[in-house]
Structures are given as structure tokens and as C-alpha cells.
Write an enzyme that holds these catalytic residues in place. Structure first.
Site, PDB file in Angstrom:
ATOM      1  N   GLN A  17       0.736  -0.943   0.390  1.00 50.45           N
ATOM      2  CA  GLN A  17      -0.163  -0.462   0.126  1.00 50.45           C
ATOM      3  C   GLN A  17       0.681   1.633   0.645  1.00 50.45           C
ATOM      4  O   GLN A  17       0.690   2.242  -0.814  1.00 50.45           O
ATOM      5  CB  GLN A  17      -0.912   0.024   1.273  1.00 50.45           C
ATOM      6  CG  GLN A  17      -1.527  -1.540   1.242  1.00 50.45           C
ATOM      7  CD  GLN A  17      -2.624  -0.775   2.050  1.00 50.45           C
ATOM      8  OE1 GLN A  17      -3.078  -2.029   2.656  1.00 50.45           O
ATOM      9  NE2 GLN A  17      -3.578   0.456   2.971  1.00 50.45           N
ATOM     10  N   ARG A  62      -9.348  -0.988   7.122  1.00 44.57           N
ATOM     11  CA  ARG A  62     -10.281  -0.040   6.530  1.00 44.57           C
ATOM     12  C   ARG A  62     -10.585   1.228   7.347  1.00 44.57           C
ATOM     13  O   ARG A  62     -11.691   1.645   8.200  1.00 44.57           O
ATOM     14  CB  ARG A  62     -11.664  -0.157   6.324  1.00 44.57           C
ATOM     15  CG  ARG A  62     -12.158   0.352   4.793  1.00 44.57           C
ATOM     16  CD  ARG A  62     -13.570  -0.146   4.382  1.00 44.57           C
ATOM     17  NE  ARG A  62     -13.717   0.143   3.359  1.00 44.57           N
ATOM     18  CZ  ARG A  62     -13.944  -0.721   1.558  1.00 44.57           C
ATOM     19  NH1 ARG A  62     -14.106  -1.525   1.746  1.00 44.57           N
ATOM     20  NH2 ARG A  62     -14.393   0.223   1.213  1.00 44.57           N
ATOM     21  N   CYS A  63      -9.908   1.820   8.253  1.00 48.73           N
ATOM     22  CA  CYS A  63      -9.887   3.548   8.776  1.00 48.73           C
ATOM     23  C   CYS A  63      -8.540   3.931   8.851  1.00 48.73           C
ATOM     24  O   CYS A  63      -7.580   3.145   9.287  1.00 48.73           O
ATOM     25  CB  CYS A  63     -10.521   2.979  10.140  1.00 48.73           C
ATOM     26  SG  CYS A  63      -9.527   2.157  11.362  1.00 48.73           S
ATOM     27  N   GLU A 120     -13.135   4.934   4.273  1.00 51.37           N
ATOM     28  CA  GLU A 120     -13.323   4.038   5.557  1.00 51.37           C
ATOM     29  C   GLU A 120     -14.429   4.336   6.290  1.00 51.37           C
ATOM     30  O   GLU A 120     -14.405   3.813   7.537  1.00 51.37           O
ATOM     31  CB  GLU A 120     -11.691   4.579   5.958  1.00 51.37           C
ATOM     32  CG  GLU A 120     -10.778   4.146   5.220  1.00 51.37           C
ATOM     33  CD  GLU A 120      -9.254   4.130   5.641  1.00 51.37           C
ATOM     34  OE1 GLU A 120      -8.959   5.154   6.174  1.00 51.37           O
ATOM     35  OE2 GLU A 120      -8.638   3.812   5.533  1.00 51.37           O
TER      36      GLU A 120
END
Lengths: 288, 806
Positions: free
Chosen positions: B237, B384-385, B760
Site C-alpha cells: 500500500q 479500513r479506517c 473508510e
């Protein structure tokens, strides 16, 4: 998740398959749809030296009517079972249950023979076969024999199959016209084994239950036939007290393991509810 | 003008710029199975590596014998910690300031820890080799429960830290303590609690879970001995960060390291950090002189590369009898597993958990976080945050519901009463953040009207009465969640990773025919950057998005950036894109003025080019300007049309949203049904509404999974029991509820295009909505708080404990 080495065989006849299994002994495993065996091999929990693939064997597929019985070849896939008019007409509970097995991709490969022969307590078909009074044709080097589904399962992954024997077909007595049926399966998601499931086949006479069989999936090391529960409903109009009694009788024979689906107490509790719901739905479906 | 002249609407539409529901250009290859993922990259002579892993959660490694493994046909090498020590790589730094074993060095600290790396000519041979490596262990008592980590008699896990009373984030209180992080005014907060008319206190756990992307973590390392260059294809990522980390720890000059992140099949935070597989594959390639590939399987992914959450949060709220909040006190016990491998900005050991005051105007607050070691896999990452924001949102949103219950107030009313008001922005929170913009009450009211909140409450009251009369066995819950996120890390004044400020970047080069290429420091893992980045450029410089090729992930060609996670791409790189595009437009304006023979100031921008003010016929399109940039620029100007921007954001962005979940639960089986889920998101300016909607659907599905069953669970002996999708809840389309989406638009005042980021939000806001729905359903039976996950059997247990079975 990588299997170890193995030898691959693809016989063309039942005789050849049986001969191979007999000569290769414990190191060989027959391969049907592979949905139980192959994942175990990938985890190296199963390490057969020989795989005898049954996909090339003639005569192991197909669904036919033989007088009062329905005969299903062992290599018939769940998908073919679902597509069969004969099954939908004569034994609709199999249709209902097959729709609850895994997902369409698995059903295209997974076979009914593999499902019943593996002795996995999570599989759905064994309890159904017990409920329907089915028998299995087992063929080995010393010939063929028929074993009732109710006699077949001895423990988790332990069955009446002798070394070198192959389950080649399933024979089911066609349930009476107008019978009621239901398969109730509680699962966490598509593709999951049952947290608890119950199969019911019953017939009615004069508004009362005349005959009834009840099968239970994944509530013990083997599929169960809940005979006391079935007896409790015969002769009744399935009132609330009877349902409660039947559920209690069924729960009494359950011995599920605690797992991520829930503790023992929960699995037995919902097992009882599945019995209640299956009885209620089967009762509503049956014609008197 | 003749009839063929396109209208302004047509000229705008053809650009497919911001606000357009442009179809995702990357999906052409993804939906046909034509993407190129790491495992699709195959090099001549490529070898495969795989791990021997520990069956024990805690054990001393007495010996490792590779003799038999090396006899397996195809096995070329077995790498152990001893091998790695010769190149000083037996341990590696984590992003959180800790160190982590690459391969077991004397001890194993979690089940499935990497012990040895077998390198072979194919994956089958590698696995055959694994089974022949003989490791002798001496089991040690495992430490599983984080609440026992700091007991006096707790076993010491990290012997490498024995005697060290200071860690990367200050003093350590115990041999299993990692850090304590405190924020806020303790005295003022304690005083608020002393004076409070009403208080609540609850221990709210957010269980351990895992991002579990479809594609697991993997890499392919190829070391060229002649050039001394290392090329790494990986599921990264943040490719640039990986290159810098490799340069620092492997002592290879940074220009000789090429990191390529090809198509990535989901990341969700799992692919931010560095893992032993990367180091081992690189070392194996250096040792063998051949390319070495490492691909995790699903079990390895779920049990060894980073987990998320595992925060145990004791929340207290002080309030008046009328429901005005006066103070917030939170203590967190953070279970990091065997190594603190959090992927947070370096100075933030608990990420941005101090957003825990949420959307409410708390006059004072105090937060303390204690991190501890246990015998579990290391982490945890932001699934996902933004960093620990989903934990914070869950904590405050549950706590507000608990307060509402105690006050006998409606939870929506309580929130409306305590919202930060629009005129308070920029708002300085009690725990140190400056919220950029928001209009919370408007969003909340829109949600309430859209779902007929009052009607649902009425229906719930009727259903509860019917339940009490024995007419139904179903209970109904309404889960209200109003979240404020903090994303877009981040400003150099407070965010860095290993000393590198968390800016991001964009480089745009326009070619003579009016087409161009744009490269960023971010890396899409499915977010649709190839589509949306081109849309920003299309609007900014008037070139159709289809004519802009977006390229990310190759550190040789992409400008340096910190990557994609924490919803930072749009707030940071999105801003860099707009700024780079504006540099292009500024130069284009000079070229147009020269060509149109007017002064620059006499030109105005009009959709896809410049026109002379007052003379609308006198125009020059951007396409023509691109051509002119290569043959007739003004005297003294360099030819070409190219720009680069490195954007250091002045502040974070603060997306928010109002969600509601309507759920029915059968108390006899614990089976729930999500009857309705409505999600209103305010992410500021909306670049591509269709992609936003897709992001929200995906994030809500993950939130649903987490709240309703998705957990990484260990038994009392430290065995991980959720190692596959059989038991780790991964919902399919069948289980996932139907999603209703909605929006308001409150642009960020400091962002060039006003966008805040959205990827997110649904995970952050969704989890409390589901959990509040379950808790709300049971509340009338006397419960205050039921811990997640809310799977069937746990719902049944809750019902049972509340006495519904008689």
C-alpha cells in the site's frame, strides 16, 4: 495449503476401481467431487499415496426410477440432483436440502456419493438418507452388498465401508404420495455446515400424524435418527405440547461439539428448534 | 455559431470530470481476469519460499535441524535466524518503534510465527521441505488475556527488552508493557466527574479482527548481483516507504532498490507494514542469486500478518440531568500481540484515538492508553479506517447510547443536544484536534426524516409490548451512529513515518496531442484511483479524463509519496493532483495569452480552455495549448507542459455521517435480520458519486462482518481458532444487507477541491450502528452493554442471560 505428492489413477470401470482400491490398500483413496478430501490434502491432514479418480468410471452417474425405489448413482452431482424432475417429484426433500448445501460452484462438483460416503457429520445428505430409509450399494472385490443408511455411520469419518469397497449407488424407497417433508438448517452463512439441522418426513391420516421419521445433522459424531421424537408425534395433531415433547426427545440424543457455531447448550437448543420447525412445516405440507 | 458547436453542458460532459459517475476504467481488466497481480509476475529461474511456522504460542526454540529438508528434491536452502544474523536481519524495525523477529530467534511468541524459510524450485517442493525441518521446542506458559499481561506473575514475553524501563513511547511499567499514552486535562476532567449529575461507565471491547483482503500478502524479490540492484514486486500500500525501509535495514543504496506494486487485490491496512516474508524473500534472492517469490496462503494471512483492533476501552461520560455532556474519560488496554507492529504515524502509539470525543462538544476529556504484549500475532493495523479511529468511534457511539439509556432519552435526541454546532468550526476538541468543517444536525435530521425515525420508534414500542405479551419472539433494535472521522494523515507538523513527513505527491506531463500521464505517490488497491484522479485533472485543466493515464506503484517513476491507507489519498494526494494541475493551467494561460496576443489577465478559464474576457469567440482550447507548448511557447519560456506538486496538508480532514440500522432478532435462535440500513455520508466535495457509493457498500459490508461475527479468536492455550473462512466470518452477497446511501456536502475549507475522503467512513460508522442496533433491541429487557461480535449464539446467550427463556 499445498498437498504432498500422490499417484493418480483413473479407472474406467467399477471393477477396475475396486481392484485398484483393493490392491493399493490403505494408501489409496477414491476421489469423487473432492470437496472434502482435497482441502484435507492441502492441509496435509490427509496424505493418500494414491488417488483413484472415479470421474472416468462408467455407470456411476444418473438418477432412475426402479419400481418403487429411486436409484441415484454415486457420482451424481448435487447440481444434477437439483435439476432432476424425478427427485423434485418423488423426493422433494432432497431438492430442498441440496439447495442448502454450500454454493452453486461446490454443487457443480460435489457428488451425492461423496457426501454420504465420507462420514463427515457436517454433511447434510446422510441424515436425509436415514430419514428416507435409504440403503447404499457397496461394491468390493468380494462382490456387492446393500447397507441401510441407518447402519452405515459408526463415528466421525468412520463408516461400514470395508477397505477396498466403493459406494456405487443409493436406493431410496419413494415416500408415499402426499407425504409432508421439510429440512430445516441453521447455518451462519452460505457454504457453512449446519449449526443444527433437522429433516422430517411424515404422512397423515384423518388429521393425525400416521408415520414420521426425523433425522438430525451435525448434532453428534454421526447423523442421528430421532426415533423417540418421531414416536412422540405419531397419532397427534401436532399441538404445542407435542412439539415441545418431540423437541425435548430429540435434544436428549444430541451430543454436538462446542465450536465457533456455539457452545453445546446452544447447538442442542437450536437443534430442538429445528426439529419443531421442520415438523410444523412438514405437517402443513402433508395432505391428510 | 452553427448547430454543430457543442453546448457548455456537452463540453463539460465530455470531460467526465468531478461529479461525474464515470465508470471505473480499471474494471475493464479486473472483470476479465486480466489484471496483473504479484502472483502473475513470473521470472525465469524463479524460486519459491515458504515458512516453517510455530505450532506453539510461546516456546523456547532449542534447535532447528534442516538436514532432511535439504535432501528433498528441489529444496535449495533453509534460512533461519542464524542465517539472517550474518546479514544483521534476524530482527527488523516496526513502524511503531518496536523491533520484530523476522525468524524465531531463540523463542517463539505466537502460534504460526515464522521459524524457518524453505527455498525451493517450486511451491510443492518448498512445502515438502517444510515438513522435513525438525524444530525442537520447549513450551512456555502462554499469555493470552491482555488483562493479565501486567500481573506480577505474568510470564515475560519479550526477553530482548528485559530490564528496559523505557520504550519508543516513554516509560514501561512492566515487562509486558509497551507504552502508556495520555492526552487531555486529567484534573479538569476529574473535576467534571466530581460535579456531574449523571455519569456512566462501561468497559467496551472491540475484538481482534483482520482485514483479510482477497489477495493475501506476497512479494517477488530479484537481486541482480552484477548491478547490485534489488527489484521487489509486492502487494504494498506504500511502495516508497517499503523502499526506504529496505534501504535502511538492508544497507542497499536507495537508488538501487526498485519497488513495484502492481495491481493489488485489496489492502484494508493489511499491506502497509513490512513482514518477515519480504525480508526472507529478499535475503533468499541475494543468497541464491535467483528471483524468489513468497505468497501467503489464507491461513497464514489470517494468523500471522497484521490483525486489527483488540482494544478494550473503559469509557466514562459525565453529564447533566438534561443530557448535556460535561466530561469524557477513557482508558484503553491495547493488545498488540508479540510485537508492536502498529502501522501508525511514528509519534502516535494509539493512532488518532484521541478523536474519541466524536461529534460532541465535550468541554473536557482525558484519555490514557496502555499497550501490552501477549502471545498473539503482532499488529495492529488500521483495517479500513484511519489509525484507531474506528475503535474511537465505536467507543463514543456505544457510550452515548448507554448514557441515553441511563437518562431515559432517545439516543438521537441526546446526540442532537450535544453536537458541535456549525458556527463552532474550526472546532478545537478537548483532546487536541482542530475539526475543519461540519454540519452535524442537518445530516442527523436528514437521516431521521429519510427513515421516519419517529415511526420506527413507535413500531419498536408496539413490538416490545407484543413481545411482553408473548405474541412474538422477535425483538427490534434501532442502531443510531453519528461518526466524525479524522483522515488525511497528514500535516508534517504532527505526522511522520520513520521521520518522513506524510505529504503526498503528483506529477503531470501533458503530451502534444492533448493527452497526458499523471503519477502519484499513492497506490490503489481497488479504490479506483485510475478513474478518480483523472477526473480531478479533467476538471482542473479541461482535458477529458479518458485522455489522462494514471500510473501508481513504481518507485522508479512515481514521485515520492507515503501511500494509500487511512483515507489519506484524496485529502493528501488528491490535493497534490489539483495543485499540480493548477500549475499546468497557469503555464497554459501564459501560452494561450501569447498565442491569442492578449495579456494573461485578459483571459478567463472556461471549461476546457481559455477565452478572452468580453470576446467569447476568441478562445484557445487546452488541447491546442498542449500542442503549442511543444512548438511555440512565449520567448524565454521553457517548452513542454509538465508539473509536479508535493502537498503538505495544513490540517486533517473530518468526514462525518449519520447511519441507522434497523434489526430484528429472533431470541430463540439469536438469528438477526437487518431490515434496513441507511447511511448518510458527508465527505465534502464528491469526485465520483458512483465510486463513493461503491466504497460505502464495501465498507458497510466489512462493518457488518466485524460487528456480527468476524473475529480472530484464541483459545485459552493460545491456539488461534479462526484460521480459515469457515470460521472467520466473511459475508457473501447472500448475507450482506441491502444498503441505502445518501449524502450531504460540507466541503473542507482547507483542501484545494474541498474533498475529505470516504473509503473508510462506512467501516468507522457502520460498526457502531450494527452494535447499537443489537444493544438497543435488548435494552428493554434490562441490558446495558453486550460485547461484539453479535453472532447468532451470542445473541441467544444475551437473551438467555436476560431471562427470556423460562
Amino acid at each position: 495449503m499445498i498437498p504432498g505428492p500422490f499417484n493418480y489413477h483413473r479407472p474406467a470401470t467399477v471393477a477396475d476401481a475396486v481392484k485398484l482400491l483393493a490392491s493399493l490398500g490403505d494408501d489409496a483413496r477414491p476421489l469423487a467431487g473432492g470437496h472434502s478430501l482435497v482441502p484435507m490434502m492441502k492441509l496435509r491432514l490427509a496424505t493418500p499415496e494414491h488417488l483413484v479418480d472415479l470421474h472416468g468410471v462408467e455407470g456411476l452417474k444418473g438418477i432412475r426410477r426402479d419400481g418403487n425405489r429411486i436409484v441415484i448413482g454415486a457420482m451424481t452431482t448435487q447440481h444434477e440432483l437439483l435439476a432432476s424432475d424425478e427427485i423434485a417429484r418423488s423426493a422433494p426433500i432432497l431438492h430442498e436440502a441440496a439447495l442448502l448445501i454450500a454454493d452453486p460452484q461446490v454443487r457443480y462438483r460435489g457428488t451425492i456419493g461423496g457426501n454420504v460416503a465420507n462420514g463427515d457429520p457436517g454433511n447434510d445428505m446422510p441424515a436425509l438418507m436415514m430419514t428416507l430409509g435409504a440403503s447404499y450399494r457397496l461394491e468390493g472385490s468380494s462382490g456387492a452388498r446393500d447397507v441401510a443408511a441407518s447402519e452405515f455411520y459408526q463415528g466421525a469419518y468412520f463408516t461400514a465401508l470395508e477397505p477396498g469397497e466403493l459406494l456405487t449407488s443409493i436406493s431410496i424407497p419413494a415416500p408415499a404420495a402426499g407425504h409432508g417433508y421439510a429440512y430445516e438448517k441453521l447455518k451462519r452463512k452460505v457454504g457453512d455446515y449446519a449449526t443444527a439441522a433437522a429433516a422430517v418426513v411424515l404422512t397423515m391420516a384423518s388429521g393425525k400424524v400416521a408415520t414420521c421419521t426425523i433425522g438430525l445433522t451435525n448434532l453428534a459424531e454421526t447423523p442421528l435418527s430421532a426415533e423417540d421424537a418421531a414416536r412422540a408425534v405419531i397419532g397427534t395433531g401436532l399441538d404445542a405440547a407435542t412439539l415441545k415433547k418431540a423437541a425435548a426427545a430429540a435434544e436428549a440424543i444430541m451430543s454436538p461439539a462446542a465450536d465457533a457455531r456455539g457452545p453445546v447448550e446452544y447447538r442442542k437448543h437450536v437443534g430442538g428448534i429445528m426439529v419443531t420447525r421442520a415438523l410444523t412445516r412438514a405437517f402443513a405440507r402433508a395432505s391428510s | 455559431m452553427n448547430d454543430m458547436t457543442p453546448t457548455r453542458e456537452q463540453r463539460t460532459a465530455v470531460l467526465e470530470g468531478m461529479g461525474c459517475k464515470r465508470k471505473r476504467v480499471e474494471d475493464i481488466r479486473f472483470t476479465q481476469g486480466k489484471g496483473t497481480y504479484v502472483d502473475d509476475v513470473k521470472l525465469p529461474g524463479m524460486l519459491h519460499g515458504d515458512f516453517v511456522r510455530s505450532p506453539h504460542p510461546h516456546a523456547r526454540v532449542k534447535s532447528i535441524n534442516s538436514d532432511e529438508a535439504l535432501k528433498v528434491p528441489g529444496v535449495l536452502a533453509v534460512i533461519t535466524a542464524e542465517t539472517l544474523k550474518t546479514v544483521n536481519l534476524a530482527w527488523m524495525p516496526t513502524l511503531a518503534g518496536d523491533v520484530q523477529m523476522v525468524l524465531a530467534d531463540g523463542k517463539v511468541l505466537f502460534q504460526n510465527q515464522e521459524v524457518a524459510f524453505v527455498v525451493a524450485t517450486d511451491r510443492y517442493a518448498a512445502d515438502d521441505g517444510i515438513n522435513k525441518v525438525v524444530v525442537e521446542y520447549e513450551p512456555l506458559p502462554p499469555l493470552v488475556d491482555p488483562f493479565k499481561a501486567m500481573d506480577a506473575d505474568a510470564p515475560m514475553l519479550r526477553e530482548d527488552l528485559a530490564g528496559k524501563t523505557t520504550g519508543a513511547h516513554g516509560p514501561r511499567k512492566h515487562h509486558n508493557h509497551i507504552f502508556e499514552w495520555t492526552v487531555g486535562d486529567k484534573d479538569l476532567t476529574d473535576a467534571a466527574f466530581r460535579k456531574a449529575e449523571v455519569t456512566i461507565k462501561e468497559m467496551i471491547s472491540y475484538h481482534r479482527t483482520h482485514p483479510s483482503p482477497l489477495e493475501t500478502c506476497q512479494c517477488l524479490c530479484s537481486f541482480d548481483k552484477i548491478k547490485g540492484e534489488l527489484t521487489i514486486w509486492g502487494t504494498f500500500q506504500a511502495p516508497h516507504v517499503i523502499r526506504t525501509v529496505v534501504a535502511l535495514i538492508a544497507k542497499i543504496p536507495e537508488q538501487k532498490i526498485h519497488v513495484i506494486a502492481p495491481d493489488i487485490g485489496g489492502g484494508f491496512g493489511n499491506k502497509v507494514g513490512a513482514y518477515p516474508g519480504y525480508i526472507c524473500a529478499a535475503v533468499a534472492s541475494i543468497v541464491t542469486g535467483k528471483p524468489v517469490k513468497w505468497v501467503e496462503d489464507r491461513i497464514e494471512n489470517l494468523t500471522s500478518t497484521s490483525f486489527a483492533r483488540d482494544y478494550h476501552m473503559t469509557a466514562e461520560i459525565a453529564a447533566t440531568k438534561e443530557g448535556k455532556v460535561t466530561g469524557l474519560r477513557v482508558h484503553v488496554l491495547a493488545d498488540h500481540g508479540a510485537f508492536d507492529a502498529c502501522a501508525d504515524p511514528s509519534k502516535w502509539p494509539a493512532g488518532f484515538f484521541n478523536i474519541v470525543t466524536g461529534s460532541y462538544d465535550f468541554p473536557t476529556a482525558h484519555l490514557a492508553v496502555d499497550g501490552v504484549y501477549t502471545n498473539k500475532a503482532p499488529g495492529g493495523v488500521a483495517y479500513r479506517c484511519s489509525f484507531r479511529v474506528t475503535e474511537a468511534a465505536y467507543c463514543i457511539e456505544r457510550a452515548m447510547d448507554i448514557l441515553a439509556q441511563k437518562l431515559g432519552m432517545d439516543p438521537a435526541e441526546l446526540r442532537l443536544k450535544n453536537f458541535i454546532k456549525p458556527e463552532q468550526f474550526p472546532y478545537h476538541s478537548a483532546l487536541g484536534w482542530e475539526y475543519d468543517s461540519g454540519d452535524y444536525a442537518t445530516a442527523m435530521r436528514k437521516m431521521m426524516e429519510s427513515v421516519d425515525y419517529a415511526g420506527l420508534r413507535k413500531q419498536q414500542a408496539e413490538k416490545r409490548a407484543a413481545f411482553k405479551r408473548g405474541e412474538t419472539r422477535e425483538i427490534m433494535g434501532l442502531g443510531v451512529s453519528f461518526f466524525t472521522e479524522i483522515v488525511g494523515a497528514g500535516p508534517s507538523k504532527n505526522c511522520d513515518i520513520l521521520g518522513i513527513a506524510m505529504f503526498d505527491s503528483c506529477e503531470i506531463r501533458m503530451h502534444p496531442t492533448g493527452a497526458g500521464i499523471a503519477r502519484m505517490g499513492t497506490k490503489s488497491q481497488g479504490q479506483g484511483h485510475e478513474t478518480t484522479w483523472a477526473q480531478i485533472i479533467a476538471t482542473e485543466i479541461g482535458i477529458p479524463a479518458d485522455n489522462i493515464m494514471v500510473e501508481e506503484g513504481n518507485t522508479d517513476t512515481a514521485p515520492y509519496g507515503l501511500g494509500t491507507y487511512g483515507s489519506r489519498s484524496t485529502p493528501v494526494a488528491g490535493a497534490a493532483i489539483a495543485m499540480a494541475a493548477r500549475k499546468i493551467r497557469a503555464k497554459a494561460q501564459m501560452i494561450a495569452a501569447y498565442k491569442l496576443e492578449v495579456h494573461e489577465d485578459d483571459l478567463e478559464w472556461d471549461i476546457d480552455g481559455f477565452r478572452v474576457k468580453g470576446l467569447p469567440e476568441k478562445t484557445m482550447s487546452m488541447k491546442d495549448i498542449c500542442w503549442a507548448a511543444y512548438n511555440s511557447v512565449p520567448p524565454g519560456m521553457e517548452p513542454g507542459l509538465e508539473a509536479v506538486s508535493y502537498y503538505d496538508p495544513p490540517n486533517m480532514t473530518y468526514p462525518f455521517g449519520a447511519y441507522i440500522c434497523v434489526m430484528d432478532i429472533d431470541v430463540d435462535t439469536g438469528v438477526y435480520k437487518v431490515r434496513r440500513f441507511y447511511a448518510l455520508d458527508d465527505c465534502g466535495t464528491r469526485i465520483n458519486p458512483m465510486i463513493i457509493e461503491g466504497q460505502v457498500h464495501g465498507g458497510l459490508t466489512e462493518a457488518f462482518a466485524i460487528a456480527m461475527g468476524q473475529e480472530i479468536r484464541y483459545d485459552d492455550e493460545g491456539n488461534v481458532v479462526t484460521g480459515s473462512f469457515m470460521d472467520f466470518f466473511m459475508p457473501t452477497a447472500v448475507e450482506a444487507p441491502h444498503w441505502e446511501t445518501d449524502f450531504t456536502v460540507t466541503p473542507s475549507p482547507h483542501h484545494p477541491i474541498g474533498a475529505k475522503g470516504v473509503g473508510e467512513s462506512p467501516n468507522v460508522g457502520g460498526v457502531p450502528a450494527f452494535s447499537n442496533a443489537v444493544n438497543d433491541a435488548f435494552s428493554f429487557l434490562g441490558s446495558t452493554h453486550i460485547q461484539m461480535p453479535h453472532d447468532f449464539w451470542r445473541n441467544w446467550r444475551a437473551a438467555k442471560e436476560l431471562g427470556v427463556f423460562v
